[in-house]
Design an enzyme around this catalytic site. Structure first.
Site, mmCIF file in Angstrom:
data_model
loop_
_atom_site.group_PDB
_atom_site.id
_atom_site.type_symbol
_atom_site.label_atom_id
_atom_site.label_comp_id
_atom_site.label_asym_id
_atom_site.label_seq_id
_atom_site.Cartn_x
_atom_site.Cartn_y
_atom_site.Cartn_z
ATOM 1 N N ARG A 155 0.787 -1.235 0.000
ATOM 2 C CA ARG A 155 0.000 0.000 0.000
ATOM 3 C C ARG A 155 0.819 1.284 0.000
ATOM 4 O O ARG A 155 0.273 2.366 -0.211
ATOM 5 C CB ARG A 155 -0.925 0.028 1.225
ATOM 6 C CG ARG A 155 -0.140 0.113 2.535
ATOM 7 C CD ARG A 155 -0.957 -0.240 3.733
ATOM 8 N NE ARG A 155 -0.145 -0.213 4.938
ATOM 9 C CZ ARG A 155 0.730 -1.137 5.279
ATOM 10 N NH1 ARG A 155 0.922 -2.193 4.518
ATOM 11 N NH2 ARG A 155 1.440 -1.042 6.394
ATOM 12 N N CYS B 58 -3.674 -0.461 11.853
ATOM 13 C CA CYS B 58 -3.321 -1.223 10.649
ATOM 14 C C CYS B 58 -2.678 -2.564 10.960
ATOM 15 O O CYS B 58 -2.694 -3.478 10.147
ATOM 16 C CB CYS B 58 -2.375 -0.400 9.783
ATOM 17 S SG CYS B 58 -3.127 1.105 9.201
ATOM 18 N N ASP C 160 0.853 7.543 11.953
ATOM 19 C CA ASP C 160 -0.056 6.427 12.223
ATOM 20 C C ASP C 160 -0.451 6.417 13.694
ATOM 21 O O ASP C 160 -0.844 5.400 14.226
ATOM 22 C CB ASP C 160 0.614 5.093 11.841
ATOM 23 C CG ASP C 160 1.908 4.881 12.609
ATOM 24 O OD1 ASP C 160 2.299 5.774 13.400
ATOM 25 O OD2 ASP C 160 2.535 3.827 12.423
ATOM 26 N N CYS D 20 -7.066 25.469 21.073
ATOM 27 C CA CYS D 20 -7.195 26.734 20.346
ATOM 28 C C CYS D 20 -7.954 27.789 21.145
ATOM 29 O O CYS D 20 -7.875 28.974 20.825
ATOM 30 C CB CYS D 20 -7.819 26.510 18.968
ATOM 31 S SG CYS D 20 -9.522 25.956 18.958
ATOM 32 N N PHE E 93 -1.947 8.867 17.334
ATOM 33 C CA PHE E 93 -2.569 10.103 17.801
ATOM 34 C C PHE E 93 -1.653 10.948 18.661
ATOM 35 O O PHE E 93 -1.834 12.160 18.740
ATOM 36 C CB PHE E 93 -3.895 9.797 18.512
ATOM 37 C CG PHE E 93 -5.026 9.657 17.542
ATOM 38 C CD1 PHE E 93 -5.652 10.784 17.024
ATOM 39 C CD2 PHE E 93 -5.450 8.410 17.102
ATOM 40 C CE1 PHE E 93 -6.674 10.671 16.094
ATOM 41 C CE2 PHE E 93 -6.467 8.282 16.176
ATOM 42 C CZ PHE E 93 -7.087 9.416 15.671
ATOM 43 N N GLU E 94 -0.673 10.333 19.299
ATOM 44 C CA GLU E 94 0.248 11.153 20.102
ATOM 45 C C GLU E 94 0.929 12.195 19.195
ATOM 46 O O GLU E 94 1.011 13.375 19.539
ATOM 47 C CB GLU E 94 1.297 10.275 20.788
ATOM 48 C CG GLU E 94 2.202 11.103 21.703
ATOM 49 C CD GLU E 94 3.250 10.275 22.441
ATOM 50 O OE1 GLU E 94 2.954 9.129 22.831
ATOM 51 O OE2 GLU E 94 4.358 10.786 22.619
ATOM 52 N N THR E 95 1.384 11.746 18.031
ATOM 53 C CA THR E 95 2.050 12.678 17.112
ATOM 54 C C THR E 95 1.054 13.680 16.533
ATOM 55 O O THR E 95 1.366 14.852 16.349
ATOM 56 C CB THR E 95 2.763 11.914 15.984
ATOM 57 O OG1 THR E 95 3.539 10.862 16.558
ATOM 58 C CG2 THR E 95 3.682 12.825 15.198
ATOM 59 N N CYS F 187 -10.841 20.373 19.159
ATOM 60 C CA CYS F 187 -12.243 20.809 19.213
ATOM 61 C C CYS F 187 -13.154 19.599 18.978
ATOM 62 O O CYS F 187 -14.262 19.522 19.508
ATOM 63 C CB CYS F 187 -12.530 21.840 18.139
ATOM 64 S SG CYS F 187 -11.749 23.430 18.389
#
Ligand SMILES: [Zn+2]
Length: 334
Positions: free
Chosen positions: A65, A181, A124, A242, A126-128, A168
């Protein structure tokens, strides 16, 4: 013949949009499935400069992929940033392509994003992404969230000050252990859907067509045909990022030092302070069986575990999700 003639003929881009694209600098974080195709899009479209930050190396299971990479890259276990840089330079010599073999963390994020016109999400995890969101909001840089797993794709543009940010919509990063994955797989059409959405967002922003953006989060399952569209035009009242301008990911308060890589049976360990790669490499040679070595990393097998040590000191221990066992192996071998 102008290589961008067909893109310039497209009225919303035009020669003026093409000139803006040419003056733009893109920071791409992650060069796996999403990142490799996003990088190819940027380079073919004719951005001025593309910097790719990726910490992984090419493996045979990526080839189904991920764009750009070849069997030869996998055989050599080349870092993705290095392999991608070589292929991208062959595609378009006009673009200044820089591949960095680094982990994108709170320590280097602000330096790497300096001068970026936009940040693209090829990660891949969410921390990043939450780190990128903190960074983008703090520095008022546009970024594009994109993701894919199984047959599902998602995308959302974040234009700080003119719409919602990732926090948000998602207050906090999802708990570990969710689908990814490595647990439920991924098919290429889902990758390409997310890439198509993210690429058109980038194209609009970089050619001065920001008013044509759809400020929404798209989620689509290409297998079942189900779709979901969430409004993202208005920031959430009192959003910690934000609204209240709190940036815990960027300040390192939410950063993990040893990370169990979800679903991959691997632990990543980042060194504290100074690191002597050559000394560590000599020690590994004495103690373990070397299976791969190139200019960027050394890989060895020991007691059923595989250690991959990068020149920067970052280590990946494959074959366990036990952090203590991984740390013990690293200590023993280096
Ligand atoms: Zn927000």
């Amino acid at each position: 013949m102008n290589r961008y003639s067909r893109q310039e003929l497209f009225a919303p881009v035009g020669p003026q949009g093409q000139a803006k694209l040419r003056a733009s600098r893109v920071l791409l974080v992650g060069c796996g499935a999403l990142g490799s195709h996003l990088a190819e899009f940027c380079v073919r479209a004719g951005v001025g400069a593309l910097t790719i930050v990726d910490r992984d190396f090419v493996e045979p299971s990526n080839l189904q992929r991920q764009g750009l990479f070849t069997e030869d890259d996998a055989r050599q276990a080349l870092p993705k940033a290095v392999a991608a840089q070589a292929h991208l330079r062959a595609i378009n010599t006009d673009v200044q392509v820089t591949g960095l073999v680094e982990d994108f963390t709170f320590r280097n994020a602000e330096r790497l994003a300096k001068d970026a016109s936009i940040i693209l999400d090829g990660t891949d995890n969410f921390e990043t992404r939450f780190l990128i969101n903190d960074l983008a909001v703090k520095t008022e840089t546009a970024w594009v969230y994109a993701g894919c797993v199984a047959s599902r794709a998602t995308c959302m543009p974040v234009i700080p000050g003119r719409g919602a940010c990732l926090r948000c919509l998602l207050e906090d990063q999802p708990a570990a252990g969710g689908e990814n994955c490595d647990t439920v797989g991924v098919i290429m059409p889902a990758v390409l859907q997310a890439v198509a959405w993210a690429s058109v967002v980038a194209l609009k922003i970089l050619t001065g067509n920001e008013n044509a953006l759809f400020k929404k989060m798209y989620v689509s399952d290409l297998w079942t045909g189900e779709r979901q569209i969430l409004e993202a035009a208005t920031p959430r009242t009192n959003c910690p990022c934000c609204g209240r301008r709190e940036f815990p990911w960027l300040e390192g308060r939410r950063a993990s030092r040893a990370a169990v890589l979800c679903g991959r049976d691997s632990v990543q360990i980042t060194p504290e302070g100074a690191f002597d790669y050559d000394a560590a490499r000599q020690n590994i040679r004495k103690a373990a069986k070397i299976t791969t070595e190139n200019d960027y990393l050394i890989r060895a097998e020991y007691e059923g575990l595989t250690l991959t040590l990068y020149r920067t000191g970052r280590a990946l221990v494959h074959g366990t999700s036990d952090e203590t066992r991984a740390r013990a192996l690293l200590a023993r071998l280096t």
